[in-house]
Scaffold this motif. Structure first.
Motif, mmCIF file in Angstrom:
data_model
loop_
_atom_site.group_PDB
_atom_site.id
_atom_site.type_symbol
_atom_site.label_atom_id
_atom_site.label_comp_id
_atom_site.label_asym_id
_atom_site.label_seq_id
_atom_site.Cartn_x
_atom_site.Cartn_y
_atom_site.Cartn_z
ATOM 1 N N PHE A 206 54.498 29.024 -40.471
ATOM 2 C CA PHE A 206 54.852 28.730 -41.955
ATOM 3 C C PHE A 206 54.601 29.988 -42.464
ATOM 4 C CE2 PHE A 206 53.612 24.363 -40.131
ATOM 5 C CZ PHE A 206 54.609 23.765 -40.501
ATOM 6 N N TYR A 207 55.392 30.438 -43.404
ATOM 7 C CA TYR A 207 55.372 31.506 -44.249
ATOM 8 C C TYR A 207 55.160 31.222 -45.791
ATOM 9 C CZ TYR A 207 57.266 32.943 -39.916
ATOM 10 O OH TYR A 207 57.681 33.239 -38.549
ATOM 11 N N THR A 208 54.124 31.899 -46.629
ATOM 12 C CA THR A 208 53.989 31.886 -48.062
ATOM 13 C C THR A 208 53.963 33.082 -48.559
ATOM 14 O OG1 THR A 208 51.801 31.529 -48.190
ATOM 15 C CG2 THR A 208 53.118 29.532 -47.567
ATOM 16 N N SER A 209 54.413 33.214 -49.781
ATOM 17 C CA SER A 209 54.378 34.362 -50.482
ATOM 18 C C SER A 209 53.042 34.591 -51.319
ATOM 19 C CB SER A 209 55.592 34.634 -51.171
ATOM 20 O OG SER A 209 56.824 34.782 -50.478
ATOM 21 N N MET A 210 52.819 35.534 -51.873
ATOM 22 C CA MET A 210 51.760 35.644 -53.060
ATOM 23 C C MET A 210 52.311 35.141 -54.387
ATOM 24 S SD MET A 210 49.775 39.487 -53.398
ATOM 25 C CE MET A 210 48.438 39.702 -52.217
ATOM 26 N N VAL A 211 51.669 34.102 -54.977
ATOM 27 C CA VAL A 211 51.762 33.749 -55.947
ATOM 28 C C VAL A 211 50.961 33.727 -57.265
ATOM 29 C CG1 VAL A 211 53.352 31.668 -55.234
ATOM 30 C CG2 VAL A 211 50.836 31.480 -55.260
ATOM 31 N N HIS A 212 51.047 33.855 -58.500
ATOM 32 C CA HIS A 212 50.100 34.242 -59.509
ATOM 33 C C HIS A 212 49.774 33.023 -60.113
ATOM 34 C CE1 HIS A 212 48.556 36.330 -63.208
ATOM 35 N NE2 HIS A 212 48.307 37.076 -62.329
ATOM 36 N N ARG A 299 52.645 41.769 -69.827
ATOM 37 C CA ARG A 299 52.929 40.539 -68.792
ATOM 38 C C ARG A 299 52.922 41.395 -67.488
ATOM 39 N NH1 ARG A 299 51.092 35.768 -68.611
ATOM 40 N NH2 ARG A 299 51.812 35.424 -70.801
ATOM 41 N N LYS A 300 53.490 42.583 -67.396
ATOM 42 C CA LYS A 300 53.912 43.212 -66.305
ATOM 43 C C LYS A 300 52.578 43.590 -65.582
ATOM 44 C CE LYS A 300 56.325 47.583 -64.673
ATOM 45 N NZ LYS A 300 57.227 48.310 -65.073
ATOM 46 N N ASP A 301 51.781 44.155 -66.370
ATOM 47 C CA ASP A 301 50.207 44.395 -66.017
ATOM 48 C C ASP A 301 49.609 43.328 -65.204
ATOM 49 O OD1 ASP A 301 50.774 47.011 -67.251
ATOM 50 O OD2 ASP A 301 49.401 46.637 -68.906
ATOM 51 N N VAL A 302 49.664 42.197 -66.138
ATOM 52 C CA VAL A 302 49.075 40.853 -65.431
ATOM 53 C C VAL A 302 49.774 40.698 -63.900
ATOM 54 C CG1 VAL A 302 48.993 38.499 -65.893
ATOM 55 C CG2 VAL A 302 48.504 40.030 -67.720
ATOM 56 N N LEU A 303 51.068 40.707 -63.973
ATOM 57 C CA LEU A 303 51.699 39.982 -62.607
ATOM 58 C C LEU A 303 51.520 41.008 -61.578
ATOM 59 C CD1 LEU A 303 54.761 38.375 -64.039
ATOM 60 C CD2 LEU A 303 52.915 37.386 -63.013
ATOM 61 N N MET A 304 51.733 42.480 -62.119
ATOM 62 C CA MET A 304 51.551 43.459 -61.153
ATOM 63 C C MET A 304 50.197 43.962 -60.584
ATOM 64 S SD MET A 304 53.464 47.118 -61.933
ATOM 65 C CE MET A 304 52.282 47.687 -63.465
ATOM 66 N N ALA A 305 49.204 43.728 -61.532
ATOM 67 C CA ALA A 305 47.895 44.272 -61.002
ATOM 68 C C ALA A 305 46.481 43.302 -61.169
ATOM 69 C CB ALA A 305 47.798 45.533 -61.935
ATOM 70 N N THR A 306 46.884 42.014 -61.634
ATOM 71 C CA THR A 306 45.720 41.201 -61.469
ATOM 72 C C THR A 306 45.892 40.080 -60.356
ATOM 73 O OG1 THR A 306 46.684 39.373 -63.044
ATOM 74 C CG2 THR A 306 45.564 41.278 -64.240
ATOM 75 N N GLY A 307 44.790 39.722 -60.165
ATOM 76 C CA GLY A 307 44.784 38.901 -58.742
ATOM 77 C C GLY A 307 45.964 37.660 -58.610
ATOM 78 N N PRO A 308 46.824 37.769 -57.619
ATOM 79 C CA PRO A 308 47.488 36.572 -57.551
ATOM 80 C C PRO A 308 46.672 35.906 -56.305
ATOM 81 C CG PRO A 308 48.575 38.687 -56.610
ATOM 82 C CD PRO A 308 47.159 38.847 -56.949
ATOM 83 N N THR A 309 47.260 34.738 -55.765
ATOM 84 C CA THR A 309 46.558 34.657 -54.583
ATOM 85 C C THR A 309 47.637 34.964 -53.368
ATOM 86 O OG1 THR A 309 45.443 32.512 -53.228
ATOM 87 C CG2 THR A 309 47.583 32.006 -54.348
ATOM 88 N N SER A 310 46.829 34.537 -52.325
ATOM 89 C CA SER A 310 47.266 35.208 -51.230
ATOM 90 C C SER A 310 48.630 34.768 -50.376
ATOM 91 C CB SER A 310 46.307 35.132 -49.614
ATOM 92 O OG SER A 310 45.220 35.752 -50.032
ATOM 93 N N GLY A 311 49.676 35.469 -50.182
ATOM 94 C CA GLY A 311 50.597 35.265 -49.113
ATOM 95 C C GLY A 311 50.176 34.938 -47.867
ATOM 96 N N SER A 312 50.640 34.146 -46.932
ATOM 97 C CA SER A 312 50.118 34.084 -45.542
ATOM 98 C C SER A 312 51.226 33.539 -44.475
ATOM 99 C CB SER A 312 49.221 32.640 -45.766
ATOM 100 O OG SER A 312 50.177 31.532 -46.345
ATOM 101 N N TYR A 313 50.701 33.601 -43.300
ATOM 102 C CA TYR A 313 51.106 33.380 -42.101
ATOM 103 C C TYR A 313 50.398 32.285 -41.337
ATOM 104 C CZ TYR A 313 52.662 33.072 -37.344
ATOM 105 O OH TYR A 313 53.199 32.804 -36.065
ATOM 106 N N ILE A 314 51.034 31.248 -40.996
ATOM 107 C CA ILE A 314 50.199 30.121 -40.574
ATOM 108 C C ILE A 314 50.769 29.534 -39.567
ATOM 109 C CG2 ILE A 314 48.922 27.801 -40.912
ATOM 110 C CD1 ILE A 314 48.878 28.790 -44.091
#
Lengths: 754, 297
Positions: A206-212, A299-314
């Motif tokens: 399974f593959y997931t991307s970073m999300v905010h 908004r760009k700062d928020v999305l670009m540089a504040t922590g999203p949660t991890s993308g992952s390989y499972i």
């Protein structure tokens, strides 16, 4: 409103379980509530941040002389203005961070590790001058190759982000440069033998991307470094004391010098625990001669540089017997930590099969740095991606073994006394009750109508956290009670605290006046995270109410000229043999002789949360657009203090889960630029994309908590991705192993198969 | 956002005069729903913004029995969508205009602005093309007319010379035999830019298709008009059992003749696939509208 959806054995409360108006409601609907950006101080100036255009580069030099010379520019700072810090790991919220890394994330030192990484900051008398000055700062870089994929980052020859980083593998440090910060292993029983005895084994990747987190209010901080060295910070944060601690750690300033004044918060979901702007605004204020400095992110700062949660390989392998009993699990999880260590892979590893009994397992989990923003908690951190994997496989097993998906989960479900996969024994949990409730629910028995419609279910888990809380109260001369607390109110906790105090004191809800105050005005209270506030702060509030009643009994005893032991308090009245005085009348008599009390608490544990969701979808067989037709979330909520807020938490979590499932993702180009840094292209669901999210609250009270509260805020985000994946498979006979399940990804997945 | 001068003009003459004299980088502002975000993102280098939404002639929305519909370049999308005449006579236009942004955006955004922004993904352009619409371009030197399909020359580029402005758009009168539709694909149901948008129109006489037009957005550097793929449809009865297959073939043929890009909104392959799917769906809807129109009459 939806009283019928509340599954409660008997009504034993007066206030708890009702749906009163929220104390902050008027200010919020009229726009009067003051959020992070709404503070404006005399002689305030504005800060702007210079951010890296590169995802991975060495900083050769920073020249800001030209910027500083611009008229109206008051101060410029870089990482050089921060104190040098040792590598010390400190607890922040439910996790832990290395404070040197935290500092380097706030302003980069030596290297930039993701696009948007802050490098320098300017304060100027207006925003335009500050922006102009930012453009005049000359930074020389040595550009390095970015590492953007978790598995690429784990390769031997991958470019290294942090030269000094060494893998800590099961407690042992491996002495060679790496991007793998941590390796955790969970092991129990014998998986080889158990797989050999299995009738069915399914293994999938399974593959997931970073999300905010996608909170609507961007970070905004206003700070004053006063001439005497006292610091005031106005900010919207999930925890004023947690912000205070981080500021103190990063700037090496004593806690007592820093007062954090929490503003109303426009969403956090885990993303407003860590600080970004606060220390920068403080240093700019100091350097500009104690002028207050405001910095607000775009908004760009928020999305670009504040922590999203991890993308992952499972990768997960699950075995089962023909009767449905799970035999063994072998799993591998690699999570993107972002620029610095600290992904929630540990939570993912445990939650993967936390809802089920399993005696044979081997789970390896890796925390891996990549050239993306440092990941931060997001609602049940690390769990939605893990459960997407496990519940997809469980669904596949249910289909292959021709066992009803609820039955399969019932066969394996944990109950009180069972061990969680990482060891601890469960207390009074309500997973069985949830699954039984679904079996009796009309949604589960309703017919699907279209050829391309499908139904999916999935179960989610979240640990829940307790933590430290303090509350204070004073009884007013009119019989009302001021309730002072330190917990940020995100999901309606002022109301739920007032309700718990009103219930304890047998007073009407309207008698309680709750207020969230600054760090100088209340005892230490952890942040609003881990679904802990209604649980722990509520518990402290209950103890506080008991103490207030005891003090009032003393007053009543003095009034009646008797012993306190003779005073009985019931339904707002103090009685002693034939004498009676109401709470209000007694309070009126005490004018100038007030009753005050405080309470602090640190419960050692909280009950975990379980929820199972059913979703019906329709898939357009040509465009692959997925429409959510019907959604019902069932959850063990302990005791629903204010059912509307519990329902709201569940609905909000489900909606975020649907966004994660269907369209949300961080899209990077090859050089590590985040291309979808607007809410136009970071596609969170709108109201047009969602049906009414139905909720069924199942109350299995926590036996330890005075009112049986269980945390409810996080588990609702966990099941949606898996439930929707299972529903899509039911609709079109195609299993998806990648989030989001956007039309583009479904199109590509189906065409790969062809 | 960079600093710029702001000038509000009250008449087309004033505007022509100003455009003729100025050498600076000028952009016209109507609703500003594209321009302001572009300025905020630093995508445009602009010295003067000229606000045209107070020019009366450019807010004209009128219908003439011979000439058809005239949409002044500054008329807001909402005014168009709320016009009873447009709603009943040009449902295919409404399909597109009602999709632009959301309700708040439509209150300010203009169709003229949508054209002049010249995005390959603009929703209104394919719909205007299949309605055989004409751009009325004015300058101090006079008036010229350009068919909408010839207006855009590249992403963000169009045929307007430095001294010219788009005054309005003429949409010819439609006969009862005419039916048009616009469909777009977006991953959500609101707040998105077309991954692919398709406009189609047909004329049906005595149950047979006599003309057909097709235009696609977001599949090339400009909105694309296809004037030659309809031979198999012409003369065909709308209840012909082969119609379905022929529409599939047309979609297939279209999907090989476009040059979509891969970006964050969709991949080239997905756009080709969607072009095929939407070509068929839009043509079917246009045929249905043309048939229903005749039943009403």
């Amino acid at each position: 409103m939806q009283e019928s959806n509340l599954v409660r054995e008997k009504k034993k409360f007066q206030v708890i379980g009702t749906r009163p108006k929220r104390p902050d409601g008027t200010d919020k609907v009229t726009g009067r509530a003051l959020y992070g950006g709404d503070i404006n101080l005399p002689s305030m100036i504005y800060g702007e941040i210079l951010r890296s255009p590169h995802a991975h580069a060495k900083i050769i030099s920073i020249d800001y002389q030209e910027a500083l010379a611009i008229e109206g520019v008051k101060a410029v700072i870089t990482a050089e203005d921060f104190p040098s810090l040792e590598d010390v790991t400190k607890k922040v919220g439910e996790g832990a961070v290395n404070i040197r890394y935290r500092s380097n994330n706030i302003l980069a030192k030596e290297k930039v590790l993701y696009q948007g990484h802050p490098i320098a900051a300017v304060a100027a008398k207006d925003k335009n001058i500050a922006r102009l000055a930012i453009e005049k700062i000359i930074v020389k870089y040595e550009i390095l190759s970015p590492v953007l994929d978790v598995r690429e980052a784990m390769k031997e020859d991958a470019p290294i982000l942090l030269e000094e980083l060494r893998t800590v593998s099961m407690g042992e440090k491996i002495d060679k440069p790496t991007n793998i910060a941590k390796h955790i292993q969970l092991k129990r029983g014998n998986i080889e033998d158990s797989f050999a005895e299995s009738d069915i084994i399914i293994e999938r990747e399974f593959y997931t991307s970073m999300v905010h987190q996608g909170y609507i209010e961007p970070q905004s901080v206003t700070a004053l470094y006063n001439n005497d060295g006292d610091i005031s910070v106005w900010t919207s944060t999930q925890g004023a004391f947690i912000a205070q601690q981080q500021i103190s750690d990063v700037l090496n300033i004593p806690l007592s010098k820093i007062n954090v004044i929490p503003m109303e918060i426009g969403g956090g979901f885990g993303g407003k625990v860590s600080v970004y702007l606060d220390p920068v605004a403080i240093l700019l204020s100091k350097k500009s001669g104690s002028l207050p400095v405001k910095i607000t992110m775009s908004r760009k700062d928020v999305l670009m540089a504040t922590g999203p949660t991890s993308g992952s390989y499972i990768k997960v392998k699950l075995g089962a017997k023909n009767n449905g009993i799970f035999t063994a699990v072998h799993a591998y999880l690699a999570y993107e930590a972002g620029a610095y260590p600290g992904s929630p892979v540990g939570g993912g590893a445990v939650s993967l099969f936390a809802p089920y009994k399993l005696d044979h397992l081997l789970i390896d989990a890796y925390d891996v740095v990549v050239n993306k923003p440092k990941s931060e908690p997001y609602r049940a951190p690390g769990t939605t991606n893990a459960i997407f994997a496990s519940e997809s496989i469980i669904d596949e097993i249910a289909v292959k073994l021709k066992i009803d998906p609820i039955e399969l989960r019932l066969i394996n479900a944990v109950k009180e006394g069972d061990r969680r996969i990482d060891g601890p024994t469960y207390g009074r949990i309500g997973l069985i009750e949830i699954l039984e409730e679904i079996k009796a629910h009309p949604h589960y028995h309703s017919k699907l109508r279209g050829k391309y419609q499908g139904r999916g279910i999935a179960t989610g888990f979240w640990f829940n956290y307790a933590g430290k809380s303090s509350v204070y109260a004073s009884i007013n001369g009119d019989g009302t009670v001021n309730l002072i607390e330190g917990s940020t109110d995100i999901g309606g906790s002022r109301a739920s605290m007032a309700m718990q105090l009103a219930e304890t004191m047998e007073l009407p809800y309207e008698s309680i006046i709750p207020k969230v105050v600054d760090t100088n005005s209340i005892g230490y209270t952890e942040g609003t995270y881990g679904s802990r506030t209604t649980y722990s702060t509520g518990w402290a509030t209950h103890n506080l109410g008991n103490e207030l009643i005891r003090l009032m009994k003393e007053k009543a005893a003095a009034h009646f000229e008797t012993e306190i032991g003779n005073i009985v308090y019931s339904k707002g009245n103090f009685t002693s043999s034939d004498k009676e005085i109401s709470f209000i009348d007694l309070a009126k008599l005490m004018k100038g002789n007030p009753v005050t009390a405080s309470s602090s608490i640190h419960p050692k544990r909280a009950s975990p949360g379980f929820g199972t969701h059913i979703v019906d979808v329709e898939v357009d067989p040509e465009t692959y657009k997925v429409t959510i037709l019907r959604y019902t979330a069932f959850q063990d909520v302990g005791t629903a203090i204010h059912p509307s807020y519990v329902e709201g938490q569940i609905q909000g979590g489900v909606v975020q889960g649907i966004g994660w499932a269907l369209n949300e993702e961080y899209i990077y180009d090859d050089t590590g630029n985040l291309v979808n840094h607007t809410l136009l292209d970071y596609r969170m669901p709108t109201s047009y994309d969602l049906p009414m999210i139905d909720t069924v609250l199942i109350e299995v009270p926590d036996p330890d908590h005075p009112f049986g509260v269980k945390g409810v805020g996080e588990v609702p985000i966990v099941p949606p991705a898996a439930a929707i994946a299972n529903a899509i498979n039911d609709a079109i006979g195609h299993r998806l192993n990648r989030l989001p399940m956007s039309p583009k990804n479904i199109f590509e997945s189906i065409n790969q198969v062809k | 956002m960079q600093n710029f001068d702001y000038i509000r003009v009250k008449s087309k003459d004033e505007l022509s005069e100003l455009l003729d004299k100025q050498n600076k980088e000028i952009k016209l502002l109507s609703g500003g729903t594209d321009l302001i975000p572009q300025l905020r993102e630093g995508k445009k280098d602009i010295e003067i913004i000229v606000d045209v939404k107070n020019i009366n002639e450019m807010n004209e929305l009128s219908f003439d029995n011979t000439l058809g519909l005239y949409i002044g370049a500054a008329v807001s999308c909402l005014n168009i969508c709320q016009d009873v005449k447009v709603k009943t006579m040009y449902p295919g236009l409404i399909d597109a205009i009602s999709l632009i942004g959301g309700v708040q955006i439509q209150g300010r955004a203009s169709v003229g602005g949508n054209l002049c922004n010249s995005s390959p993904a603009a929703d209104s352009i394919p719909a205007l093309i299949v309605h055989k619409s004409i751009c009325i371009i004015e300058s101090k030197d006079g008036i010229r007319e350009v068919p909408v399909e010839q207006f855009c020359t590249g992403p963000g580029k169009n045929v307007l010379n430095k001294n010219e402005f788009l005054a309005g758009i003429r949409v010819p009168k439609v006969d009862p035999e005419f039916g048009a539709a616009y469909l777009r694909f977006i991953p959500r149901n609101e707040m998105d830019i077309a991954v692919v948008g398709v406009g189609a129109s047909v004329e049906i006489k005595e149950g047979h298709i006599t003309t057909a037009r097709l235009a696609l957005g977001a599949v090339d550097a400009t909105p694309r008009y296809f004037d030659d793929v309809f031979e198999p449809l012409l003369g065909m009865a709308i209840n012909d059992e082969n119609l379905d297959r022929i529409l599939d073939d047309i979609g297939q043929s279209i999907s090989t003749r476009i040059n979509p890009i891969t970006d964050m909104r969709g991949s080239a392959e997905q756009r080709k696939h969607l072009s095929k799917v939407l070509t068929k769906r839009t043509l079917l809807k246009a045929i249905e509208r043309a048939s229903n129109q005749q039943e009403v009459n």
